[in-house]
Design an enzyme around this catalytic site. Structure first.
Site, PDB file in Angstrom:
ATOM      1  N   LYS A  22     -25.184  40.997  -0.422  1.00  0.00           N
ATOM      2  CA  LYS A  22     -24.422  39.900  -1.040  1.00  0.00           C
ATOM      3  C   LYS A  22     -22.927  40.191  -0.979  1.00  0.00           C
ATOM      4  CE  LYS A  22     -23.919  39.952  -5.605  1.00  0.00           C
ATOM      5  NZ  LYS A  22     -22.530  40.009  -6.077  1.00  0.00           N
ATOM      6  N   ASN A  23     -22.542  41.431  -1.337  1.00  0.00           N
ATOM      7  CA  ASN A  23     -21.118  41.764  -1.446  1.00  0.00           C
ATOM      8  C   ASN A  23     -20.434  42.001  -0.105  1.00  0.00           C
ATOM      9  OD1 ASN A  23     -21.371  41.378  -4.128  1.00  0.00           O
ATOM     10  ND2 ASN A  23     -21.421  43.551  -4.672  1.00  0.00           N
ATOM     11  N   CYS A 117     -15.697  38.293 -17.639  1.00  0.00           N
ATOM     12  CA  CYS A 117     -17.155  38.143 -17.469  1.00  0.00           C
ATOM     13  C   CYS A 117     -17.846  39.161 -18.361  1.00  0.00           C
ATOM     14  CB  CYS A 117     -17.543  38.244 -16.004  1.00  0.00           C
ATOM     15  SG  CYS A 117     -17.964  39.877 -15.434  1.00  0.00           S
ATOM     16  N   ARG A 122     -11.807  41.951 -16.055  1.00  0.00           N
ATOM     17  CA  ARG A 122     -11.740  41.756 -14.595  1.00  0.00           C
ATOM     18  C   ARG A 122     -10.568  40.868 -14.158  1.00  0.00           C
ATOM     19  NH1 ARG A 122     -17.664  40.921 -12.175  1.00  0.00           N
ATOM     20  NH2 ARG A 122     -16.648  41.768 -10.322  1.00  0.00           N
ATOM     21  N   ASP A 310     -22.813  49.416  -9.844  1.00  0.00           N
ATOM     22  CA  ASP A 310     -23.859  48.386  -9.737  1.00  0.00           C
ATOM     23  C   ASP A 310     -25.267  48.971  -9.789  1.00  0.00           C
ATOM     24  OD1 ASP A 310     -21.974  46.326  -7.360  1.00  0.00           O
ATOM     25  OD2 ASP A 310     -21.761  46.664  -9.514  1.00  0.00           O
ATOM     26  N   ARG A 402     -28.681  35.349  -8.735  1.00  0.00           N
ATOM     27  CA  ARG A 402     -27.369  35.343  -8.095  1.00  0.00           C
ATOM     28  C   ARG A 402     -27.271  36.381  -6.988  1.00  0.00           C
ATOM     29  NH1 ARG A 402     -22.405  35.636 -11.939  1.00  0.00           N
ATOM     30  NH2 ARG A 402     -21.548  35.642  -9.827  1.00  0.00           N
TER      31      ARG A 402
HETATM   32  C1  EPZ Z   1     -16.766  44.242  -6.583  1.00  0.00           C
HETATM   33  O1  EPZ Z   1     -16.177  43.526  -7.660  1.00  0.00           O
HETATM   34  C2  EPZ Z   1     -18.239  43.828  -6.555  1.00  0.00           C
HETATM   35  N1  EPZ Z   1     -18.323  42.399  -6.337  1.00  0.00           N
HETATM   36  C3  EPZ Z   1     -18.891  44.202  -7.885  1.00  0.00           C
HETATM   37  O2  EPZ Z   1     -20.292  43.911  -7.785  1.00  0.00           O
HETATM   38  C4  EPZ Z   1     -18.756  45.695  -8.112  1.00  0.00           C
HETATM   39  O3  EPZ Z   1     -19.247  46.022  -9.382  1.00  0.00           O
HETATM   40  C5  EPZ Z   1     -17.264  46.085  -8.041  1.00  0.00           C
HETATM   41  O4  EPZ Z   1     -16.682  45.662  -6.810  1.00  0.00           O
HETATM   42  C6  EPZ Z   1     -17.077  47.593  -8.145  1.00  0.00           C
HETATM   43  O5  EPZ Z   1     -17.779  48.256  -7.172  1.00  0.00           O
HETATM   44  C7  EPZ Z   1     -18.149  41.913  -5.071  1.00  0.00           C
HETATM   45  O6  EPZ Z   1     -17.931  42.632  -4.115  1.00  0.00           O
HETATM   46  C8  EPZ Z   1     -18.263  40.434  -4.906  1.00  0.00           C
HETATM   47  P1  EPZ Z   1     -12.989  45.702  -8.433  1.00  0.00           P
HETATM   48  P2  EPZ Z   1     -14.579  43.459  -7.810  1.00  0.00           P
HETATM   49  O7  EPZ Z   1     -11.844  44.806  -8.151  1.00  0.00           O
HETATM   50  O8  EPZ Z   1     -13.943  43.539  -6.488  1.00  0.00           O
HETATM   51  C9  EPZ Z   1     -10.087  46.379 -12.170  1.00  0.00           C
HETATM   52  C10 EPZ Z   1     -22.375  43.017  -8.431  1.00  0.00           C
HETATM   53  O9  EPZ Z   1     -23.124  43.398  -9.351  1.00  0.00           O
HETATM   54  N2  EPZ Z   1      -9.174  45.411 -11.503  1.00  0.00           N
HETATM   55  O10 EPZ Z   1     -13.253  46.787  -7.464  1.00  0.00           O
HETATM   56  O11 EPZ Z   1     -14.286  42.304  -8.691  1.00  0.00           O
HETATM   57  C11 EPZ Z   1     -11.397  45.730 -12.599  1.00  0.00           C
HETATM   58  O12 EPZ Z   1     -11.296  45.079 -13.820  1.00  0.00           O
HETATM   59  C12 EPZ Z   1     -20.853  42.943  -8.688  1.00  0.00           C
HETATM   60  O13 EPZ Z   1     -22.751  42.709  -7.308  1.00  0.00           O
HETATM   61  C13 EPZ Z   1      -7.976  45.085 -12.127  1.00  0.00           C
HETATM   62  O14 EPZ Z   1      -7.664  45.567 -13.223  1.00  0.00           O
HETATM   63  O15 EPZ Z   1     -14.310  44.815  -8.613  1.00  0.00           O
HETATM   64  C14 EPZ Z   1     -12.352  46.916 -12.618  1.00  0.00           C
HETATM   65  O16 EPZ Z   1     -12.224  47.595 -13.810  1.00  0.00           O
HETATM   66  C15 EPZ Z   1     -20.513  43.122 -10.123  1.00  0.00           C
HETATM   67  N3  EPZ Z   1      -7.153  44.197 -11.492  1.00  0.00           N
HETATM   68  C16 EPZ Z   1     -11.844  47.770 -11.458  1.00  0.00           C
HETATM   69  O17 EPZ Z   1     -10.488  47.380 -11.227  1.00  0.00           O
HETATM   70  C17 EPZ Z   1      -7.459  43.649 -10.259  1.00  0.00           C
HETATM   71  O18 EPZ Z   1      -6.673  42.853  -9.724  1.00  0.00           O
HETATM   72  C18 EPZ Z   1     -12.635  47.635 -10.159  1.00  0.00           C
HETATM   73  O19 EPZ Z   1     -12.821  46.283  -9.911  1.00  0.00           O
HETATM   74  C19 EPZ Z   1      -8.670  44.009  -9.652  1.00  0.00           C
HETATM   75  C20 EPZ Z   1      -9.516  44.898 -10.284  1.00  0.00           C
END
Ligand code: EPZ
Length: 422
Positions: A22-23, A117, A122, A310, A402
């Site tokens: 998915k990702n 969420c 996030r 995850d 999802r």
């Molecule tokens: C991706 O989310 C995945 N989703 C998530 O999978 C996964 O948990 C996550 O990466 C971490 O591996 C997709 O790829 C669609 P991040 P993403 O930006 O990109 C903070 C699932 O279950 N952050 O790497 O949204 C954030 O809050 C989902 O399939 C900021 O503060 O995650 C988090 O604490 C859930 N500001 C950390 O960084 C930003 O602009 C990592 O988030 C961006 C992120």
């Protein structure tokens, strides 16, 4: 809302095919916006987040056809709208992945802010900061982020924290920018590498994906391509845990052991037997043999190649059946223990202390009605239900749909007593 009804206590046996990731499919679908040529994606998982992306792309003017063989034909010949509306983004925050391609292709994008969420606040501040570094003027108003740039200019972007979709969004923007972009502290996830491979097949110049430093030489235009999506490492990890906890012999095919290696290592540390055998092409076969006794083993979630956040919820379910006390530390998201209280309702012994969950096992789990709060939490509850005494009813399985393709059918095909209550 659909529910799943599970009768626990039956070992599983047989073979499960792992779907496409998915990702990896989500950014690949968004990348179709970067060219007017046809794009074909193979091994697409037919899950709800993918269907939501199809709706979004169609609203933007992309012709999208899904075939029954898990392939998708896309063509963004003409972009008729560059707005990702709230009603779509609120259901799937990954919709933010159209921001980079829209900005690069049309010079303008208006995307609803995803909002928080269940697993954390996030924010997308790192995405926005990156687009500003590429010369876009960005403003946030009325719940939308609006970005404008006549032509993006290459620049050096250092992410304050590793972000997966942030890296993907900026990579897709930079590929059509003027000049060179260097992404520092970039995410190294296999999904990022898969996207970079697709962009290079489209004529892009992306180097270093899979390392913390990605260099992108901008090009003036991209062409179409046919791209096969990598296997879903989180689905593979989920079935490894399901096989282990039910003391089963389960074979997973069409998966990639390297992408799951941190999970395999941790499960082996806990006493799970896992065999890796080469499969056709680059994919692999994994055979998991569970046992009656697992050892408690601490885990800390990290960015790839560390233990994936995850997989944290599914691993917690397994640790309820391990002898001893394990400490699970969640480092990526600030609120990702929602499944713990539901597991406790089934009889688990878990104590939450900030970003740590202390799990004491082995405890007998009994069937109950439980509520899923997010995608991976729901997988954890289904796994616990497979070994609980009696009947468990998992509510709000729309979370599960999802990101898992027909999970109850896959589980039933290897002997699980599970049915969907419409
Ligand atoms: C991706 O989310 C995945 N989703 C998530 O999978 C996964 O948990 C996550 O990466 C971490 O591996 C997709 O790829 C669609 P991040 P993403 O930006 O990109 C903070 C699932 O279950 N952050 O790497 O949204 C954030 O809050 C989902 O399939 C900021 O503060 O995650 C988090 O604490 C859930 N500001 C950390 O960084 C930003 O602009 C990592 O988030 C961006 C992120």
């Amino acid at each position: 809302m659909d529910k799943l009804r599970v009768k626990g206590g039956k070992p599983l046996q047989g073979q499960v095919r792992i779907s496409g990731a998915k990702n990896a499919a989500l950014p690949a679908l968004a990348a179709s916006l970067l060219t007017a040529d046809p794009v074909v994606l193979e091994n697409i998982p037919l899950v709800n987040d993918i269907f939501t992306t199809r709706r979004l792309l169609r609203e933007l003017g992309v012709a999208v056809e899904f075939e029954s063989d898990h392939s998708a034909r896309l063509r963004a010949a003409k972009i008729v709208s560059d707005e990702a509306p709230y009603d779509l983004v609120k259901t799937m925050r990954a919709s933010v992945l159209v921001l980079g391609p829209l900005l690069a292709r049309t010079g303008h994008a208006r995307v609803s802010l995803p909002g928080g969420c269940a697993i954390g606040a996030r924010p997308i501040n790192f995405h926005i900061k990156g687009f500003e570094k590429l010369g876009a003027s960005v403003r946030t108003e009325h719940g939308y982020v609006e970005a404008v740039a006549e032509r993006l200019r290459g620049s050096e972007i250092l992410f304050d924290k590793v972000t997966v979709t942030g890296t993907e969004n900026l990579m897709m923007a930079a590929v059509l920018a003027d000049g060179r972009t260097i992404l520092q502290n970039a995410a190294c996830e296999p999904e990022v590498v898969d996207l970079a491979g697709m962009l290079n097949d489209m004529g892009g110049k992306v180097q270093g994906a899979g390392t913390p430093t990605i260099t992108v030489e901008g090009v003036s235009e991209l062409k179409g391509t046919t791209h096969r999506i990598i296997p879903d490492r989180i689905e593979a990890g989920t079935f490894l845990v399901a096989g282990a906890i039910t003391n089963s012999e389960l074979e997973l095919i069409d998966c990639n052991a390297i992408h799951v290696s941190s999970v395999i290592d941790k499960l082996r540390e806990a006493g799970v037997h896992i065999e890796i055998a080469p499969g056709p092409t680059a994919s692999t076969r994994l055979t998991v043999r569970g046992s009656e006794d697992f050892r408690a083993a601490d885990v800390v979630t990290k960015e790839y190649p560390g233990f994936a956040t995850d997989m944290q919820a599914q691993y917690m379910a397994l640790m309820t059946q391990a002898t001893g006390t394990s400490v699970i530390t969640e480092n990526i998201f600030e609120n990702r223990f929602m499944h713990a209280s539901e597991l406790m309702r089934m009889g688990a012994d878990i104590r939450i202390d900030g970003s740590r969950a202390i799990v004491t096992g082995k405890t007998r789990l009994s069937g109950a009605t439980v509520i899923a709060s997010d995608l991976r939490a729901s997988a954890s509850l289904v796994i616990a239900a497979l070994i609980a005494d009696g009947i468990t009813v998992v509510d709000r399985v729309y979370h599960l749909d999802r990101g898992y393709e027909k999970i109850e059918e896959k589980l039933r095909s290897v002997g699980a007593q599970i049915e969907r209550l419409k």
